[in-house]
Design an enzyme around this catalytic site. Structure first.
Site, PDB file in Angstrom:
ATOM      1  N   LYS A  11       0.821  -1.220   0.000  1.00  0.00           N
ATOM      2  CA  LYS A  11       0.000   0.000   0.000  1.00  0.00           C
ATOM      3  C   LYS A  11       0.859   1.276   0.000  1.00  0.00           C
ATOM      4  O   LYS A  11       2.060   1.233   0.283  1.00  0.00           O
ATOM      5  CB  LYS A  11      -0.938  -0.041   1.210  1.00  0.00           C
ATOM      6  CG  LYS A  11      -1.968  -1.187   1.155  1.00  0.00           C
ATOM      7  CD  LYS A  11      -2.922  -1.120   2.341  1.00  0.00           C
ATOM      8  CE  LYS A  11      -3.974  -2.214   2.255  1.00  0.00           C
ATOM      9  NZ  LYS A  11      -4.929  -2.137   3.417  1.00  0.00           N
ATOM     10  N   TYR A  51     -12.317  -2.308  -3.626  1.00  0.00           N
ATOM     11  CA  TYR A  51     -12.785  -2.502  -2.249  1.00  0.00           C
ATOM     12  C   TYR A  51     -14.311  -2.402  -2.163  1.00  0.00           C
ATOM     13  O   TYR A  51     -14.837  -2.065  -1.101  1.00  0.00           O
ATOM     14  CB  TYR A  51     -12.126  -1.483  -1.320  1.00  0.00           C
ATOM     15  CG  TYR A  51     -10.781  -1.907  -0.752  1.00  0.00           C
ATOM     16  CD1 TYR A  51     -10.645  -3.086  -0.014  1.00  0.00           C
ATOM     17  CD2 TYR A  51      -9.644  -1.117  -0.895  1.00  0.00           C
ATOM     18  CE1 TYR A  51      -9.431  -3.470   0.541  1.00  0.00           C
ATOM     19  CE2 TYR A  51      -8.417  -1.484  -0.337  1.00  0.00           C
ATOM     20  CZ  TYR A  51      -8.323  -2.667   0.389  1.00  0.00           C
ATOM     21  OH  TYR A  51      -7.127  -3.040   0.948  1.00  0.00           O
ATOM     22  N   ASN A 114      -2.081   0.286   6.777  1.00  0.00           N
ATOM     23  CA  ASN A 114      -1.492  -0.937   7.328  1.00  0.00           C
ATOM     24  C   ASN A 114      -0.633  -1.721   6.325  1.00  0.00           C
ATOM     25  O   ASN A 114      -0.502  -2.936   6.422  1.00  0.00           O
ATOM     26  CB  ASN A 114      -2.575  -1.809   7.972  1.00  0.00           C
ATOM     27  CG  ASN A 114      -3.642  -2.226   6.989  1.00  0.00           C
ATOM     28  OD1 ASN A 114      -3.553  -1.931   5.803  1.00  0.00           O
ATOM     29  ND2 ASN A 114      -4.652  -2.919   7.478  1.00  0.00           N
ATOM     30  N   HIS A 117      -2.257  -5.418   1.554  1.00  0.00           N
ATOM     31  CA  HIS A 117      -3.538  -6.113   1.359  1.00  0.00           C
ATOM     32  C   HIS A 117      -3.243  -7.540   0.949  1.00  0.00           C
ATOM     33  O   HIS A 117      -2.274  -7.787   0.218  1.00  0.00           O
ATOM     34  CB  HIS A 117      -4.362  -5.444   0.242  1.00  0.00           C
ATOM     35  CG  HIS A 117      -5.490  -6.324  -0.231  1.00  0.00           C
ATOM     36  ND1 HIS A 117      -6.704  -6.370   0.424  1.00  0.00           N
ATOM     37  CD2 HIS A 117      -5.561  -7.242  -1.229  1.00  0.00           C
ATOM     38  CE1 HIS A 117      -7.470  -7.268  -0.180  1.00  0.00           C
ATOM     39  NE2 HIS A 117      -6.806  -7.805  -1.194  1.00  0.00           N
ATOM     40  N   GLU A 128      -9.649 -10.834  -7.516  1.00  0.00           N
ATOM     41  CA  GLU A 128      -8.698  -9.739  -7.315  1.00  0.00           C
ATOM     42  C   GLU A 128      -7.500  -9.852  -8.272  1.00  0.00           C
ATOM     43  O   GLU A 128      -6.991  -8.833  -8.748  1.00  0.00           O
ATOM     44  CB  GLU A 128      -8.228  -9.723  -5.857  1.00  0.00           C
ATOM     45  CG  GLU A 128      -9.348  -9.314  -4.912  1.00  0.00           C
ATOM     46  CD  GLU A 128      -8.962  -9.347  -3.436  1.00  0.00           C
ATOM     47  OE1 GLU A 128      -9.829  -9.063  -2.599  1.00  0.00           O
ATOM     48  OE2 GLU A 128      -7.794  -9.659  -3.123  1.00  0.00           O
TER      49      GLU A 128
HETATM   50  P1  DAT Z   1      -7.705  -6.847   5.812  1.00  0.00           P
HETATM   51  O1  DAT Z   1      -6.965  -5.818   4.997  1.00  0.00           O
HETATM   52  O2  DAT Z   1      -6.872  -7.368   6.957  1.00  0.00           O
HETATM   53  O3  DAT Z   1      -8.296  -7.951   4.977  1.00  0.00           O
HETATM   54  P2  DAT Z   1     -10.421  -5.781   6.034  1.00  0.00           P
HETATM   55  O4  DAT Z   1     -10.728  -6.528   4.792  1.00  0.00           O
HETATM   56  O5  DAT Z   1     -11.315  -5.971   7.215  1.00  0.00           O
HETATM   57  O6  DAT Z   1      -8.922  -6.089   6.545  1.00  0.00           O
HETATM   58  O7  DAT Z   1     -10.381  -4.209   5.736  1.00  0.00           O
HETATM   59  C1  DAT Z   1      -9.816  -3.738   4.525  1.00  0.00           C
HETATM   60  C2  DAT Z   1      -9.004  -2.513   4.829  1.00  0.00           C
HETATM   61  O8  DAT Z   1      -9.867  -1.472   5.301  1.00  0.00           O
HETATM   62  C3  DAT Z   1      -7.969  -2.680   5.947  1.00  0.00           C
HETATM   63  O9  DAT Z   1      -6.764  -3.259   5.499  1.00  0.00           O
HETATM   64  C4  DAT Z   1      -7.772  -1.254   6.378  1.00  0.00           C
HETATM   65  C5  DAT Z   1      -9.179  -0.674   6.261  1.00  0.00           C
HETATM   66  N1  DAT Z   1      -9.877  -0.772   7.567  1.00  0.00           N
HETATM   67  C6  DAT Z   1     -10.411  -1.881   8.117  1.00  0.00           C
HETATM   68  N2  DAT Z   1     -10.963  -1.612   9.320  1.00  0.00           N
HETATM   69  C7  DAT Z   1     -10.768  -0.287   9.524  1.00  0.00           C
HETATM   70  C8  DAT Z   1     -11.078   0.619  10.586  1.00  0.00           C
HETATM   71  N3  DAT Z   1     -11.724   0.205  11.668  1.00  0.00           N
HETATM   72  N4  DAT Z   1     -10.697   1.908  10.427  1.00  0.00           N
HETATM   73  C9  DAT Z   1     -10.059   2.357   9.330  1.00  0.00           C
HETATM   74  N5  DAT Z   1      -9.723   1.550   8.297  1.00  0.00           N
HETATM   75  C10 DAT Z   1     -10.059   0.258   8.387  1.00  0.00           C
HETATM   76 MG    MG Z   2      -9.793  -7.936   3.581  1.00  0.00          MG
END
Ligand code: DAT
Ligand code: MG
Length: 140
Positions: A11, A51, A114, A117, A128
């Site tokens: 990212k 997304y 973070n 992905h 994807e």
């Molecule tokens: P992952 O990337 O571990 O699969 P996810 O699919 O639940 O996690 O969420 C996708 C992305 O969205 C994640 O990498 C960062 C963002 N995200 C998730 N939860 C969030 C939150 N509570 N606040 C801000 N961004 C968030």
């Molecule tokens: Mg995810």
């Protein structure tokens, strides 16, 4: 376990800090092969399509803006159980919960920014990978 392919994205927070090589090394050290790789700049609209599953979440606007804020490196990783293995190497979504030694524990700045992905299931991985790559770009 079967050989799988999964989609990884390094990212913008990580490409900005020159962490592409360190993160790719973590994948390779875990036995994942990088069978496709490219650096691209997404528009907010493209990030929103990628997304789309999170479109109703309160953080969607923030997430798509962040994903369009700088270059990303999209990669296809291949290996035995690649989807779960990549998720393991990435660590938990929130770096505060990520196990020591994982990418997110070492590099992520916050739950939103973070660093990586990774696809979370076989159907998502197929979708994807096809979002970013044609079959000709995957060199196993
Ligand atoms: P992952 O990337 O571990 O699969 P996810 O699919 O639940 O996690 O969420 C996708 C992305 O969205 C994640 O990498 C960062 C963002 N995200 C998730 N939860 C969030 C939150 N509570 N606040 C801000 N961004 C968030
Ligand atoms: Mg995810």
């Amino acid at each position: 376990m079967a050989t799988e392919r999964t989609l990884s994205i390094i990212k913008p927070d990580a490409t900005k800090r020159n962490l592409t090589g360190k993160i790719a090394a973590k994948f390779e050290e875990a036995g994942l092969r990088i069978v496709a790789s490219k650096r691209i700049l997404l528009t907010k609209e493209q990030a929103g399509k990628f997304y789309a599953v999170h479109a109703e979440r309160p953080f969607f606007g923030e997430l798509t803006e962040f994903m369009a804020s700088g270059p990303v490196v999209v990669q296809v990783l291949e290996g035995e159980g690649a989807i779960a293995k990549n998720r393991e190497v990435m660590g938990a979504t929130n770096p505060a919960d990520a196990a020591p030694g994982t990418i997110r524990a070492e590099f992520a700045e916050s739950v939103g920014e973070n660093s990586v992905h990774g696809s979370d299931a076989p159907d998502a991985a197929a979708e994807e990978i096809a979002f970013f790559f044609s079959g000709l770009e995957l060199v196993g």
